[in-house]
Motif scaffolding. Structure first.
Motif, PDB file in Angstrom:
ATOM      1  N   SER A  90      44.007  54.234  32.397  1.00 18.32           N
ATOM      2  CA  SER A  90      44.654  52.940  32.194  1.00 18.32           C
ATOM      3  C   SER A  90      45.557  52.596  33.376  1.00 18.32           C
ATOM      4  CB  SER A  90      45.478  52.957  30.906  1.00 18.32           C
ATOM      5  OG  SER A  90      46.160  51.724  30.724  1.00 18.32           O
ATOM      6  N   GLY A  91      46.343  53.569  33.836  1.00 23.56           N
ATOM      7  CA  GLY A  91      47.187  53.351  34.997  1.00 23.56           C
ATOM      8  C   GLY A  91      46.373  53.080  36.255  1.00 23.56           C
ATOM      9  N   LEU A  92      45.248  53.769  36.393  1.00 25.39           N
ATOM     10  CA  LEU A  92      44.376  53.578  37.553  1.00 25.39           C
ATOM     11  C   LEU A  92      43.848  52.146  37.608  1.00 25.39           C
ATOM     12  CD1 LEU A  92      42.854  55.109  39.908  1.00 25.39           C
ATOM     13  CD2 LEU A  92      40.970  55.370  38.277  1.00 25.39           C
ATOM     14  N   ARG A  93      43.323  51.666  36.470  1.00 21.43           N
ATOM     15  CA  ARG A  93      42.767  50.311  36.442  1.00 21.43           C
ATOM     16  C   ARG A  93      43.850  49.259  36.681  1.00 21.43           C
ATOM     17  NH1 ARG A  93      40.052  52.359  31.796  1.00 21.43           N
ATOM     18  NH2 ARG A  93      41.548  51.221  30.492  1.00 21.43           N
ATOM     19  N   ALA A  94      44.999  49.452  36.060  1.00 25.92           N
ATOM     20  CA  ALA A  94      46.074  48.468  36.194  1.00 25.92           C
ATOM     21  C   ALA A  94      46.616  48.421  37.618  1.00 25.92           C
ATOM     22  CB  ALA A  94      47.193  48.781  35.207  1.00 25.92           C
ATOM     23  N   THR A  95      46.724  49.578  38.268  1.00 27.76           N
ATOM     24  CA  THR A  95      47.218  49.604  39.647  1.00 27.76           C
ATOM     25  C   THR A  95      46.256  48.882  40.574  1.00 27.76           C
ATOM     26  OG1 THR A  95      48.306  51.722  39.216  1.00 27.76           O
ATOM     27  CG2 THR A  95      48.012  51.093  41.518  1.00 27.76           C
ATOM     28  N   ARG A  96      44.970  49.073  40.356  1.00 25.90           N
ATOM     29  CA  ARG A  96      43.976  48.378  41.178  1.00 25.90           C
ATOM     30  C   ARG A  96      44.132  46.865  41.017  1.00 25.90           C
ATOM     31  NH1 ARG A  96      39.522  50.493  39.064  1.00 25.90           N
ATOM     32  NH2 ARG A  96      39.699  52.332  40.391  1.00 25.90           N
ATOM     33  N   ARG A  97      44.353  46.417  39.786  1.00 22.41           N
ATOM     34  CA  ARG A  97      44.543  44.984  39.543  1.00 22.41           C
ATOM     35  C   ARG A  97      45.843  44.479  40.166  1.00 22.41           C
ATOM     36  NH1 ARG A  97      44.887  44.394  33.624  1.00 22.41           N
ATOM     37  NH2 ARG A  97      45.212  42.206  34.170  1.00 22.41           N
ATOM     38  N   MET A  98      46.874  45.319  40.157  1.00 22.55           N
ATOM     39  CA  MET A  98      48.142  44.914  40.763  1.00 22.55           C
ATOM     40  C   MET A  98      47.987  44.707  42.264  1.00 22.55           C
ATOM     41  SD  MET A  98      51.829  46.878  40.713  1.00 22.55           S
ATOM     42  CE  MET A  98      51.868  46.942  38.914  1.00 22.55           C
ATOM     43  N   LEU A  99      47.285  45.616  42.921  1.00 21.05           N
ATOM     44  CA  LEU A  99      47.055  45.470  44.352  1.00 21.05           C
ATOM     45  C   LEU A  99      46.253  44.215  44.653  1.00 21.05           C
ATOM     46  CD1 LEU A  99      46.319  49.189  45.305  1.00 21.05           C
ATOM     47  CD2 LEU A  99      48.299  47.842  46.016  1.00 21.05           C
ATOM     48  N   ASP A 100      45.278  43.906  43.819  1.00 19.04           N
ATOM     49  CA  ASP A 100      44.509  42.667  43.986  1.00 19.04           C
ATOM     50  C   ASP A 100      45.406  41.446  43.806  1.00 19.04           C
ATOM     51  OD1 ASP A 100      42.186  44.099  44.444  1.00 19.04           O
ATOM     52  OD2 ASP A 100      41.453  43.917  42.378  1.00 19.04           O
ATOM     53  N   LEU A 101      46.338  41.530  42.870  1.00 17.09           N
ATOM     54  CA  LEU A 101      47.208  40.398  42.558  1.00 17.09           C
ATOM     55  C   LEU A 101      48.108  40.036  43.729  1.00 17.09           C
ATOM     56  CD1 LEU A 101      48.175  38.403  40.348  1.00 17.09           C
ATOM     57  CD2 LEU A 101      49.777  40.176  39.590  1.00 17.09           C
ATOM     58  N   VAL A 102      48.624  41.043  44.433  1.00 16.94           N
ATOM     59  CA  VAL A 102      49.560  40.756  45.525  1.00 16.94           C
ATOM     60  C   VAL A 102      48.845  40.537  46.860  1.00 16.94           C
ATOM     61  CG1 VAL A 102      51.415  42.026  44.407  1.00 16.94           C
ATOM     62  CG2 VAL A 102      49.986  43.198  46.110  1.00 16.94           C
ATOM     63  N   SER A 103      47.599  40.960  46.967  1.00 11.37           N
ATOM     64  CA  SER A 103      46.858  40.763  48.214  1.00 11.37           C
ATOM     65  C   SER A 103      46.484  39.287  48.365  1.00 11.37           C
ATOM     66  CB  SER A 103      45.589  41.621  48.232  1.00 11.37           C
ATOM     67  OG  SER A 103      45.933  42.994  48.167  1.00 11.37           O
ATOM     68  N   GLY A 104      46.554  38.797  49.562  1.00 13.30           N
ATOM     69  CA  GLY A 104      46.176  37.412  49.803  1.00 13.30           C
ATOM     70  C   GLY A 104      47.285  36.407  49.595  1.00 13.30           C
ATOM     71  N   LEU A 105      48.495  36.856  49.310  1.00 12.26           N
ATOM     72  CA  LEU A 105      49.620  35.934  49.171  1.00 12.26           C
ATOM     73  C   LEU A 105      50.056  35.435  50.551  1.00 12.26           C
ATOM     74  CD1 LEU A 105      51.794  37.772  46.477  1.00 12.26           C
ATOM     75  CD2 LEU A 105      50.235  35.835  46.141  1.00 12.26           C
ATOM     76  N   GLY A 106      50.684  34.278  50.571  1.00 12.85           N
ATOM     77  CA  GLY A 106      51.126  33.680  51.825  1.00 12.85           C
ATOM     78  C   GLY A 106      52.606  33.874  52.067  1.00 12.85           C
ATOM     79  N   LYS A 107      53.058  33.435  53.238  1.00 13.81           N
ATOM     80  CA  LYS A 107      54.452  33.641  53.611  1.00 13.81           C
ATOM     81  C   LYS A 107      55.422  32.816  52.783  1.00 13.81           C
ATOM     82  CE  LYS A 107      54.262  30.309  57.453  1.00 13.81           C
ATOM     83  NZ  LYS A 107      55.163  29.317  56.811  1.00 13.81           N
ATOM     84  N   ASP A 108      54.944  31.793  52.098  1.00 12.69           N
ATOM     85  CA  ASP A 108      55.821  30.990  51.255  1.00 12.69           C
ATOM     86  C   ASP A 108      55.876  31.501  49.815  1.00 12.69           C
ATOM     87  OD1 ASP A 108      56.420  29.233  53.347  1.00 12.69           O
ATOM     88  OD2 ASP A 108      54.603  28.061  52.976  1.00 12.69           O
ATOM     89  N   ASP A 109      55.114  32.538  49.517  1.00 13.28           N
ATOM     90  CA  ASP A 109      55.100  33.115  48.174  1.00 13.28           C
ATOM     91  C   ASP A 109      56.158  34.223  48.083  1.00 13.28           C
ATOM     92  OD1 ASP A 109      52.906  31.484  47.506  1.00 13.28           O
ATOM     93  OD2 ASP A 109      51.511  32.972  48.339  1.00 13.28           O
ATOM     94  N   MET A 110      56.514  34.578  46.831  1.00 11.24           N
ATOM     95  CA  MET A 110      57.488  35.648  46.626  1.00 11.24           C
ATOM     96  C   MET A 110      56.989  36.616  45.560  1.00 11.24           C
ATOM     97  SD  MET A 110      61.529  35.533  45.621  1.00 11.24           S
ATOM     98  CE  MET A 110      62.384  37.063  45.201  1.00 11.24           C
ATOM     99  N   VAL A 111      57.196  37.898  45.826  1.00 10.35           N
ATOM    100  CA  VAL A 111      56.890  38.954  44.864  1.00 10.35           C
ATOM    101  C   VAL A 111      58.201  39.556  44.394  1.00 10.35           C
ATOM    102  CG1 VAL A 111      55.761  41.170  44.472  1.00 10.35           C
ATOM    103  CG2 VAL A 111      54.680  39.461  45.955  1.00 10.35           C
TER     104      VAL A 111
END
Length: 417
Positions: A90-111
């Motif tokens: 479960s942690g493995l799948r969720a971490t993969r999704r988290m990395l996908d979620l933050v990848s591709g963000l722009g300089k005007d976005d915030m995490v």
């Protein structure tokens, strides 16, 4: 102050209360940014942190990974439960999704990253060709080895694609604010959850040395990673230039709150530090000596003295029991004190889980040994939880939804005889 045990429990509860994200996180939150906001996080307190964020910001987009049983209701942020202290699928799948979620963000976005103790096991994305099963085996061996938390986290970083600044690097060029609850001695942000948003200077050779020191076998895939190129992110890397790391809750704050409560009840306080490390049973023997010396110097009319300490003790697995550093500390302390009158103690983990047991810790009294049998054998087998369970002196809180690590308090009163 009347009865010592309720008094000690009040101190522990106060320490936990101060670190509750619903009570403390809002002080660290800036105004909600105007652009796109993505909330990510991991740790035993992360779901509660997410709940606190939405209490101030309203519904947010995001994904947070917490321990089974630690989920909280959120309106927008997805909460995923996974295994701790040994990672799972479960942690493995969720971490993969988290990395996908933050990848591709722009300089005007915030995490907004919410990091607390437990994130090391919950953020799971093995480096190289390491399988989840191999990662689990190394993790289990590490937990049983008695390695200090700093060593554990160094190794975890080099076996991961997300720790040691790699989560922050994946989100670049977006801005990132990482809010952390410290559960590590010294409050080093690079060690909290193995520093997914913090750069690191350690090397694969450092990680190999830790495995060798503790006699932990390396699967071929682990050896290949630790003999290959460095994966963790250097602190000077450009991808970390847009990251701000803030520790907003720490053990020192919780101990200070407990100390204030004790003084308000007429008890003198001696603070032994919020960053103690070492083998639990060895630290217990040392603190028993302190307690004796203090009691010897007290007159019957003197106020009781409270010894307060925090940090993260360790347990070297010697037997087949379920140890836990706080229970081991308590049992070793009871054995060292050997029924000394008018000395009571509590030792608990502020997250409600001591080692692998769903128990926060234990209390001891002058009759701890006389109410049980074979305490020394229980300690030798790492079965402190079993011993305290049999005499009814476990402290069971359930999920506290926070984590500022160990809380230890020894109450020394003037002897009455």
């Amino acid at each position: 102050m009347q009865d010592p045990l309720p008094f000690l429990r009040r101190l522990f509860d106060r320490a936990v209360e101060v670190a509750d994200p619903m009570q403390s996180l809002h002080h660290a939150l800036p105004p909600r940014p105007g652009g796109r906001l993505v909330v990510v996080g991991a740790g035993k307190a992360s779901a509660r942190m997410a709940e606190a964020v939405e209490a101030q910001y309203g519904p947010c987009q995001g994904l947070v990974i917490t321990r089974y049983g630690y989920a909280r209701p959120c309106k927008g942020i997805e909460i995923v439960e996974a295994a701790h202290p040994v990672p799972d699928e479960s942690g493995l799948r969720a971490t993969r999704r988290m990395l996908d979620l933050v990848s591709g963000l722009g300089k005007d976005d915030m995490v907004l990253a919410l990091i607390s103790g437990g994130a090391s096991a919950l953020l799971v994305q093995p480096a190289g060709d390491i399988s989840l099963e191999e990662k689990q085996a190394v993790n289990q061996a590490l937990l049983a080895s008695g390695a200090a938390i700093g060593q554990m986290n160094t190794l975890r970083k080099h076996l991961s694609r997300v720790k040691g600044g790699q989560l922050a690097a994946a989100a670049y060029p977006a801005r990132m604010l990482a809010l952390m609850i410290s559960d590590v001695p010294g409050d080093d942000p690079a060690m909290i959850g193995s520093g997914p948003t913090v750069g690191d200077t350690s090397t694969p050779a450092d990680a190999r040395a830790i495995l060798e020191q503790h006699g932990i076998a390396m699967p071929a895939s682990v050896q290949a990673v630790l003999e290959g190129p460095r994966q963790v992110i250097d602190p000077g890397d450009e991808r970390l230039t847009r990251v701000e790391n803030v520790i907003y809750a720490a053990p020192s704050q919780s101990l200070a709150a407990a100390a204030a409560l004790a003084r308000a009840e007429g008890v003198d306080v001696q603070m032994l530090g919020d960053a103690l490390e070492g083998e639990a049973r060895d630290v217990a023997r040392g603190q028993a000596e302190m307690a004796w010396k203090i009691q010897e110097g007290l007159d019957p009319s003197d106020a009781p003295v409270l010894l307060l300490s925090g940090g993260e003790l360790t347990v070297t697995r010697r037997g087949d029991g379920v140890g836990g550093p706080n229970a081991e500390f308590a049992l070793a302390l009871a054995l060292a004190l050997n029924g000394t009158n008018d000395i009571y103690a509590i030792a608990c983990d502020t997250d409600g889980v001591d080692g692998a047991a769903e128990v926060a810790g234990a209390v001891i009294t002058p009759d701890t040994l006389s109410r049980g049998t074979d305490a020394a054998e229980a300690l030798a087998r790492n079965d402190a939880h079993g011993y305290f369970g049999r005499i009814g002196d476990q402290v069971v809180t359930g999920p506290t939804l926070t984590n500022v690590n160990d809380f230890r308090a020894i109450l020394v009163s003037p002897t009455r005889n």
